[in-house]
Design a protein around this motif. Structure first.
Motif, PDB file in Angstrom:
ATOM      1  N   ARG A 113      39.949 -30.747  30.408  1.00 17.96           N
ATOM      2  CA  ARG A 113      39.177 -30.661  29.168  1.00 17.96           C
ATOM      3  C   ARG A 113      37.695 -30.595  29.511  1.00 17.96           C
ATOM      4  NH1 ARG A 113      36.193 -34.937  28.226  1.00 17.96           N
ATOM      5  NH2 ARG A 113      36.790 -36.990  29.054  1.00 17.96           N
ATOM      6  N   PRO A 114      36.857 -30.054  28.629  1.00 15.55           N
ATOM      7  CA  PRO A 114      35.410 -30.132  28.854  1.00 15.55           C
ATOM      8  C   PRO A 114      34.976 -31.588  29.010  1.00 15.55           C
ATOM      9  CG  PRO A 114      35.896 -28.561  27.114  1.00 15.55           C
ATOM     10  CD  PRO A 114      37.200 -29.257  27.439  1.00 15.55           C
ATOM     11  N   GLY A 115      34.291 -31.869  30.080  1.00 12.34           N
ATOM     12  CA  GLY A 115      33.911 -33.238  30.408  1.00 12.34           C
ATOM     13  C   GLY A 115      34.927 -33.951  31.273  1.00 12.34           C
ATOM     14  N   GLY A 116      36.109 -33.341  31.472  1.00 17.36           N
ATOM     15  CA  GLY A 116      37.136 -33.935  32.316  1.00 17.36           C
ATOM     16  C   GLY A 116      36.893 -33.651  33.787  1.00 17.36           C
ATOM     17  N   TRP A 117      37.753 -34.232  34.620  1.00 16.15           N
ATOM     18  CA  TRP A 117      37.559 -34.192  36.066  1.00 16.15           C
ATOM     19  C   TRP A 117      38.702 -33.474  36.781  1.00 16.15           C
ATOM     20  CZ3 TRP A 117      33.210 -36.047  38.467  1.00 16.15           C
ATOM     21  CH2 TRP A 117      32.351 -36.828  37.689  1.00 16.15           C
ATOM     22  N   VAL A 118      38.346 -32.851  37.891  1.00 15.94           N
ATOM     23  CA  VAL A 118      39.308 -32.297  38.843  1.00 15.94           C
ATOM     24  C   VAL A 118      39.064 -32.991  40.170  1.00 15.94           C
ATOM     25  CG1 VAL A 118      40.047 -30.231  40.102  1.00 15.94           C
ATOM     26  CG2 VAL A 118      39.429 -30.059  37.675  1.00 15.94           C
ATOM     27  N   ALA A 119      40.094 -33.561  40.762  1.00 15.64           N
ATOM     28  CA  ALA A 119      39.946 -34.330  42.001  1.00 15.64           C
ATOM     29  C   ALA A 119      41.051 -33.945  42.962  1.00 15.64           C
ATOM     30  CB  ALA A 119      39.982 -35.830  41.707  1.00 15.64           C
ATOM     31  N   PHE A 120      40.660 -33.409  44.114  1.00  9.90           N
ATOM     32  CA  PHE A 120      41.613 -32.934  45.114  1.00  9.90           C
ATOM     33  C   PHE A 120      41.471 -33.732  46.412  1.00  9.90           C
ATOM     34  CE2 PHE A 120      42.510 -28.226  43.825  1.00  9.90           C
ATOM     35  CZ  PHE A 120      42.895 -28.646  42.570  1.00  9.90           C
ATOM     36  N   HIS A 121      42.606 -33.888  47.096  1.00  6.62           N
ATOM     37  CA  HIS A 121      42.639 -34.509  48.426  1.00  6.62           C
ATOM     38  C   HIS A 121      43.309 -33.477  49.325  1.00  6.62           C
ATOM     39  CE1 HIS A 121      43.600 -38.254  51.057  1.00  6.62           C
ATOM     40  NE2 HIS A 121      43.944 -37.187  51.746  1.00  6.62           N
ATOM     41  N   GLU A 122      42.515 -32.860  50.194  1.00  8.44           N
ATOM     42  CA  GLU A 122      43.024 -31.724  50.971  1.00  8.44           C
ATOM     43  C   GLU A 122      42.888 -31.935  52.472  1.00  8.44           C
ATOM     44  OE1 GLU A 122      44.832 -29.168  51.138  1.00  8.44           O
ATOM     45  OE2 GLU A 122      45.388 -29.531  49.063  1.00  8.44           O
ATOM     46  N   VAL A 165      41.509 -25.106  55.004  1.00  6.70           N
ATOM     47  CA  VAL A 165      40.930 -24.965  53.670  1.00  6.70           C
ATOM     48  C   VAL A 165      40.154 -26.203  53.237  1.00  6.70           C
ATOM     49  CG1 VAL A 165      42.888 -25.848  52.328  1.00  6.70           C
ATOM     50  CG2 VAL A 165      41.440 -24.032  51.376  1.00  6.70           C
ATOM     51  N   GLY A 166      40.412 -27.352  53.852  1.00  5.78           N
ATOM     52  CA  GLY A 166      39.718 -28.570  53.449  1.00  5.78           C
ATOM     53  C   GLY A 166      38.211 -28.427  53.419  1.00  5.78           C
ATOM     54  N   ARG A 167      37.650 -27.766  54.411  1.00  8.42           N
ATOM     55  CA  ARG A 167      36.197 -27.618  54.485  1.00  8.42           C
ATOM     56  C   ARG A 167      35.642 -26.771  53.333  1.00  8.42           C
ATOM     57  NH1 ARG A 167      36.276 -24.455  60.105  1.00  8.42           N
ATOM     58  NH2 ARG A 167      37.925 -26.013  60.352  1.00  8.42           N
ATOM     59  N   LEU A 175      41.327 -33.547  59.532  1.00  4.15           N
ATOM     60  CA  LEU A 175      40.248 -33.950  58.641  1.00  4.15           C
ATOM     61  C   LEU A 175      40.808 -33.876  57.222  1.00  4.15           C
ATOM     62  CD1 LEU A 175      37.288 -34.492  57.752  1.00  4.15           C
ATOM     63  CD2 LEU A 175      36.971 -31.996  57.808  1.00  4.15           C
ATOM     64  N   TYR A 176      40.747 -34.979  56.504  1.00  2.00           N
ATOM     65  CA  TYR A 176      41.128 -34.978  55.095  1.00  2.00           C
ATOM     66  C   TYR A 176      39.846 -34.959  54.268  1.00  2.00           C
ATOM     67  CZ  TYR A 176      45.710 -36.229  56.860  1.00  2.00           C
ATOM     68  OH  TYR A 176      46.906 -36.231  57.540  1.00  2.00           O
ATOM     69  N   VAL A 177      39.820 -34.102  53.259  1.00  2.00           N
ATOM     70  CA  VAL A 177      38.627 -33.928  52.434  1.00  2.00           C
ATOM     71  C   VAL A 177      38.975 -34.274  50.995  1.00  2.00           C
ATOM     72  CG1 VAL A 177      36.889 -32.309  51.607  1.00  2.00           C
ATOM     73  CG2 VAL A 177      37.756 -32.120  53.956  1.00  2.00           C
TER      74      VAL A 177
END
Length: 272
Positions: A138-147, A182-184, A262-264
């Motif tokens: 949603r607008p104002g929401g978050w996307v959080a990835f662990h790669e 792809v993490g970088r 390396l985890y990003v």
């Protein structure tokens, strides 16, 4: 042999077991990442590529009974395992759906948090998953990835078996257009998809004591790939078996240290 849109590590039962163990191993890292986006009580969250369990229990706890969690997974067996996990843990605020992380079919602009863990470096066209994640937020929401990013993944002392199996698995990834590094790219992928306030945190483990599952990751990954490596004529069955036996012995040696991927962890906000 090129397999269209193949998940790099496959879906053997041993891989399901590894993913369950990984969920426990990364529990504190997942908690840290979710802390960065603020309280989730009563919020709506989607996790892409949950496998047999993902972070569903941690997210369910955070959103509470007034919130909801949707897990998306494209492998049918993994979906059933994740649904069983939800029932066994009595996660009444969680639903697991069978679908593709690139095109979930879920409504856009609907979720306070969209997250995934260690999918992008195992599939081709990772940017499409990022695009879908941003669409869902949603607008104002978050996307959080662990790669993940294979840079720096080494053992000490070095071993020919490690070097050769790393080389062969890299060649297989290249053939199937899978970017093991792809993490970088994560901060830039999130920014290019339209997120703001993008932040990043690197995580690396050094496992110097025998017994931890993470020490055996390369041997486990190679075993997952075994039949495909052989079918692709990148290695013979005899050479693979010899190398895998040697590598497993080397990694079990208490004199061997293993430095992880390396985890990003990267996260950003969708503009209002």
């Amino acid at each position: 042999m090129i397999l269209e849109d193949q998940y790099f590590l496959g879906y053997r039962s041993a891989e399901h077991d590894r993913l369950r163990a990984q969920a426990e191993d990364f529990r504190s890292e997942a908690a840290w990442l979710f802390d960065q986006v603020g309280p989730l009580d009563g919020k709506h969250v989607v996790e892409l590529g949950v496998g047999p369990r993902g972070c569903l229990d941690e997210l369910a706890r955070r959103v509470g009974p007034s919130g909801s969690v949707v897990g998306v997974e494209r492998d049918a067996e993994s979906v059933e395992l994740a649904r069983k996990f939800v029932v066994d843990r009595t996660l009444d605020n969680v639903e697991v759906r069978h679908g593709d992380a690139r095109a979930t079919g879920l409504p856009g602009d609907s979720f306070d948090l969209v997250t995934e863990r260690l999918i992008l470096h195992n599939v081709p066209r990772p940017e499409e998953i990022v695009t879908e994640a941003v669409r869902l937020a949603r607008p104002g929401g978050w996307v959080a990835f662990h790669e993940g990013d294979r840079v720096g993944q080494v053992c000490d002392p070095p071993a020919e078996s490690w070097t050769r199996l790393m080389e062969v698995s890299q060649r297989y990834a290249d053939l199937n257009k899978i970017n093991l590094f792809v993490g970088r790219r994560m901060p830039n992928l999130l920014r290019r998809a339209g997120l703001v306030d993008v932040q990043v945190r690197p995580v690396v483990y050094i496992d110097h004591e025998p017994g931890h599952e993470r020490r055996m990751v390369l041997a486990d990954f190679a075993e997952n790939l075994r039949d495909r490596l052989i079918a692709s004529e990148l290695i013979t069955r005899e050479e693979f078996d010899e190398l895998h036996t040697a590598l497993s012995s080397h990694l079990a040696d208490p004199g061997t240290s293993v430095i992880s991927h390396l985890y990003v962890q990267a996260w950003g906000r969708k503009p209002e």
